[in-house]
Design a protein around this motif. Structure first.
Motif, mmCIF file in Angstrom:
data_model
loop_
_atom_site.group_PDB
_atom_site.id
_atom_site.type_symbol
_atom_site.label_atom_id
_atom_site.label_comp_id
_atom_site.label_asym_id
_atom_site.label_seq_id
_atom_site.Cartn_x
_atom_site.Cartn_y
_atom_site.Cartn_z
ATOM 1 N N HIS A 46 0.810 -1.217 0.000
ATOM 2 C CA HIS A 46 0.000 0.000 0.000
ATOM 3 C C HIS A 46 0.849 1.275 0.000
ATOM 4 N N PRO A 47 0.174 2.418 -0.226
ATOM 5 C CA PRO A 47 0.875 3.712 -0.195
ATOM 6 C C PRO A 47 1.381 4.072 1.202
ATOM 7 N N GLY A 53 -1.896 6.014 3.692
ATOM 8 C CA GLY A 53 -1.890 4.756 2.962
ATOM 9 C C GLY A 53 -2.114 3.563 3.880
ATOM 10 N N ASP A 56 -6.582 -0.715 2.780
ATOM 11 C CA ASP A 56 -7.862 -0.340 2.188
ATOM 12 C C ASP A 56 -7.753 0.850 1.244
ATOM 13 N N SER A 57 -6.555 1.320 0.933
ATOM 14 C CA SER A 57 -6.430 2.376 -0.077
ATOM 15 C C SER A 57 -7.192 1.941 -1.327
ATOM 16 N N HIS A 58 -7.939 2.854 -1.934
ATOM 17 C CA HIS A 58 -9.092 2.467 -2.749
ATOM 18 C C HIS A 58 -8.779 1.543 -3.919
ATOM 19 N N ASN A 79 -1.619 -4.567 6.213
ATOM 20 C CA ASN A 79 -1.061 -3.316 6.719
ATOM 21 C C ASN A 79 0.392 -3.531 7.118
ATOM 22 N N SER A 85 -6.087 0.191 9.617
ATOM 23 C CA SER A 85 -7.252 0.258 8.731
ATOM 24 C C SER A 85 -8.422 -0.342 9.491
ATOM 25 N N TRP A 124 1.834 0.419 -4.773
ATOM 26 C CA TRP A 124 1.291 1.737 -5.112
ATOM 27 C C TRP A 124 2.076 2.770 -4.321
ATOM 28 N N LEU A 205 -3.163 9.619 -7.238
ATOM 29 C CA LEU A 205 -4.074 8.847 -6.397
ATOM 30 C C LEU A 205 -5.119 8.063 -7.195
#
Length: 237
Positions: A46-47, A53, A56-58, A79, A85, A124, A205
């Motif tokens: 994740h970011p 980040g 669950d970042s979209h 995570n 999250s 990402w 994003l």
């Protein structure tokens, strides 16, 4: 029925925990096709957690919501250390991309132990740095980078991936805040097998359903091309 931003398609979803070599427990989720084995596995990175980040970042959550059903993919999200999250908070604290090498290793070990096939890294932003620095594992078939900033990842890391020899695709937004397509092509030229895909109109994003669809299609095109292109509608249930 049109697939929308909020669409959640059927899958076997289960909470998971990863244990790192330094003894931390990381929280995550594994989403699998509902009624058949996966064709390949996405290990999502994740970011930047210090800027919101998380697993669950979209784009990553939408991958888990759709790709098990649409492309027969397993989607493993988690995570990194110290990140929170809805699933919970992973133990430890942010390691500035260095200590997280153990988090990447724990995710790949989980995939291997649970016989998840054909692992691909999907990073990402900050997650692309983790992929480039710490993802050169024999289990990894390739990596797809979304909005790579190339801040923490250096030319030495790119050279390392060149020697690793596995496929590398960078999806670079036209209006990215950190690295835009022309510069990205120059930087990634060090990696002979790298492909840089500039995405017109996109930003760092990937906000907006049209850009999410581009990202998910480009992932599927490389990881399970038999499922490409993804449908935009599904039958009414």
């Amino acid at each position: 029925m049109e697939i929308r931003a909020s669409t959640v398609l059927p899958a076997r979803r289960e909470p998971i925990e990863l244990v790192t070599a330094d003894g931390l427990t990381l929280v995550g989720e594994l989403a699998l096709p509902a009624d058949r084995p996966p064709a390949a596995t996405l290990v999502c990175l994740h970011p930047l957690p210090t800027h919101g980040g998380m697993m669950d970042s979209h784009v990553l959550k939408k991958a888990a919501n759709r790709l098990p059903a649409l492309a027969d993919l397993a989607v493993l999200r988690f995570n990194t250390r110290g990140t929170t999250s809805d699933r919970g908070t992973s133990q430890g604290s942010f390691g500035n991309g260095e200590d997280e090498r153990l988090d990447v290793a724990a995710a790949l070990e989980y995939a291997e132990f649970h016989d998840l096939p054909r692992a691909w890294l999907v990073g990402w932003s900050f997650g692309t740095e983790l992929a480039l620095k710490w993802g050169r594992d024999p289990l990894v078939e390739g990596a797809i980078l979304l909005s790579p900033p190339l801040h923490r990842a250096t030319d030495a890391d790119l050279d390392g991936w060149a020697g690793f020899g596995r496929p590398l695709t960078a999806l670079v937004p036209e209006f990215d805040d950190y690295l835009r397509p022309a510069e990205a092509r120059e930087r990634f030229a060090r990696v002979p097998q790298a492909e840089v895909v500039g995405v017109d109109g996109a930003k760092h994003l990937w906000v907006g359903e049209p850009y999410v669809r581009i990202v998910l299609n480009e992932i599927v095109r490389r990881v399970n091309p038999a499922a490409y292109p993804l449908p935009t509608e599904i039958p009414e249930s």
